[in-house]
Design a protein around this motif. Structure first.
Motif, PDB file in Angstrom:
ATOM      1  N   LEU A 163       7.214   5.835  -1.647  1.00 24.96           N
ATOM      2  CA  LEU A 163       8.531   5.478  -1.641  1.00 24.96           C
ATOM      3  C   LEU A 163       9.807   6.414  -1.989  1.00 24.96           C
ATOM      4  CD1 LEU A 163      10.087   2.861  -1.818  1.00 24.96           C
ATOM      5  CD2 LEU A 163       9.587   2.477  -4.048  1.00 24.96           C
ATOM      6  N   ILE A 164       9.670   7.281  -2.841  1.00 25.02           N
ATOM      7  CA  ILE A 164      10.660   8.376  -2.913  1.00 25.02           C
ATOM      8  C   ILE A 164      10.946   9.152  -1.661  1.00 25.02           C
ATOM      9  CG2 ILE A 164      11.442  10.568  -4.150  1.00 25.02           C
ATOM     10  CD1 ILE A 164       9.789   9.247  -6.746  1.00 25.02           C
ATOM     11  N   ALA A 165      10.034   9.440  -0.980  1.00 27.15           N
ATOM     12  CA  ALA A 165       9.913  10.386   0.154  1.00 27.15           C
ATOM     13  C   ALA A 165      10.743   9.514   1.357  1.00 27.15           C
ATOM     14  CB  ALA A 165       8.560  10.784   0.626  1.00 27.15           C
ATOM     15  N   SER A 173       0.749  -1.259  -0.028  1.00 29.86           N
ATOM     16  CA  SER A 173      -0.175   0.076   0.177  1.00 29.86           C
ATOM     17  C   SER A 173       0.970   1.257  -0.004  1.00 29.86           C
ATOM     18  CB  SER A 173      -0.983   0.065   1.133  1.00 29.86           C
ATOM     19  OG  SER A 173      -0.061   0.102   2.490  1.00 29.86           O
ATOM     20  N   ILE A 174       0.338   2.311   0.040  1.00 35.40           N
ATOM     21  CA  ILE A 174       1.022   3.775  -0.073  1.00 35.40           C
ATOM     22  C   ILE A 174       1.822   3.780   1.348  1.00 35.40           C
ATOM     23  CG2 ILE A 174       0.677   5.978   0.209  1.00 35.40           C
ATOM     24  CD1 ILE A 174      -1.455   5.847  -1.728  1.00 35.40           C
ATOM     25  N   GLY A 208       8.282   1.033   4.666  1.00 34.68           N
ATOM     26  CA  GLY A 208       9.567   0.123   4.272  1.00 34.68           C
ATOM     27  C   GLY A 208      10.714   0.789   3.781  1.00 34.68           C
ATOM     28  N   SER A 209      10.477   1.797   3.399  1.00 34.42           N
ATOM     29  CA  SER A 209      11.880   2.585   2.685  1.00 34.42           C
ATOM     30  C   SER A 209      12.348   3.604   3.694  1.00 34.42           C
ATOM     31  CB  SER A 209      11.203   3.560   1.430  1.00 34.42           C
ATOM     32  OG  SER A 209      10.417   4.311   1.632  1.00 34.42           O
ATOM     33  N   ILE A 210      11.714   4.283   4.576  1.00 34.42           N
ATOM     34  CA  ILE A 210      12.270   5.047   5.371  1.00 34.42           C
ATOM     35  C   ILE A 210      13.034   4.350   6.693  1.00 34.42           C
ATOM     36  CG2 ILE A 210      10.065   5.178   7.128  1.00 34.42           C
ATOM     37  CD1 ILE A 210      10.601   8.283   7.288  1.00 34.42           C
TER      38      ILE A 210
END
Length: 337
Positions: A280-282, A149-150, A156-158
């Motif tokens: 994901l980019i943030a 999800s958003i 998962g990325s931060i």
């Protein structure tokens, strides 16, 4: 009443020796179960087919039609290879009651295939069941998941504890259940699928070359009324990434980005997919800043953030991949088999 039949499908891609080990384990487990083992040579472009055919015959596996080796003739990815096996069906041309997917680098514990089948028999609305998975070092792998999800893309990325606690219900990989549990989706390394799920969904979406194809299948199965379950009481030993080389990626391949984008657009639409990518980019940007300040070790392939942004900017201008319409897969002709 005839006991339900299983077609165990193993894909080979440039790992014939490992595939033979998986086939040997599958043959052992299928010895007292009605069904067959099908090894699909998935377009390796090397001598895998000759090795597999020679060894299967020499070991007596092909007698009585208990094991076949078929050549898909092309490497269309995981979903395409499995669909080829599904279309091939049983050696008599019929469809089995269950399909069991076993990775070429995985070996089931005694009773695993039977346990997965029996669970689906006992639970009429359960469409898919995955076993536990552990590494060769005996450490359990997390293979019970929520749908992406958003929120999960950002969490998962931060890689930041407070954010993970706040978004705990969105984390994709859930703590491993200690008993049979309904989940959103599981990995295809050891997965039993009811025939009716394939009939309802048309099988795997071959637009996915690798990654997200199991997620998509479980999502479409759920939409059709079939649930997915994780069974920790049975397991396979799994080397992991033997064919894909994921563990040694220096750069993330384009097909991973393609699969991720296709999943979000197909499941939620273009606006949601854009928001998921921005999340994901943030998260990645914040993580890279923390890495720089705190000198944390690298956790992603080289240039992941740049590759993600570049792919996101160029993907809308590239010809979109087409996907097959959901339909019952057409059986192979004699010439194709």
């Amino acid at each position: 009443m005839q006991e339900p039949r299983i077609l165990t499908i193993i894909l080979n891609y440039r790992t014939p020796e490992m595939t033979l080990k998986a086939a040997e384990a599958a043959m052992r487990e299928m010895a007292e179960l009605p069904g067959e083992v099908l090894v699909v040579e998935n377009g390796s472009g090397d001598d895998s087919l000759a090795i597999l055919q020679r060894e299967a015959e020499a070991r007596g596996w092909t007698r009585g039609g208990r094991l076949r080796v078929l050549d898909s003739t092309r490497n269309g990815g995981f979903g395409a290879g499995v669909n080829f096996g599904i279309r091939a069906g049983m050696s008599d041309g019929s469809a089995p009651d269950f399909y069991y997917l076993l990775n070429s680098d995985a070996w089931p514990d005694p009773g695993t295939i039977r346990h997965l089948r029996d669970f689906l028999i006992a639970h009429p609305r359960a469409g898919l069941a995955g076993s536990g998975v552990r590494g060769v070092d005996d450490d359990p792998h997390r293979t019970a998941f929520r749908f992406p999800s958003i929120a999960s893309e950002f969490e998962g990325s931060i890689r930041f504890g407070p954010v993970s606690r706040l978004l705990s219900r969105a984390i994709v990989a859930i703590p491993l259940p200690q008993r049979a549990t309904r989940i959103d989706w599981t990995a295809g390394a050891s997965l039993m699928i009811r025939r009716e799920v394939i009939e309802a969904t048309g099988g795997f979406d071959e637009t996915f070359f690798l990654y997200f194809e199991e997620t998509d299948l479980c999502r479409r199965a759920l939409d059709a009324g079939w649930t997915t379950h994780y069974l920790p009481d049975c397991a396979v030993v799994h080397v992991g990434s033997a064919s894909t080389g994921m563990k040694s990626w220096t750069r993330t391949p384009g097909y991973w980005f393609d699969s991720r984008r296709h999943y979000f657009i197909k499941t939620h639409g273009h606006i949601y997919a854009l928001c998921a990518t921005l999340a994901l980019i943030a998260g990645q940007s914040a993580w890279q800043l923390r890495r720089l300040i705190q000198r944390k070790p690298q956790a992603d392939p080289d240039r992941f953030l740049g590759d993600l942004i570049a792919h996101s900017l160029t993907a809308p201008f590239r010809r979109p991949a087409t996907r097959p319409e959901p339909a019952v897969l057409t059986p192979l002709t004699e010439d194709e088999a």
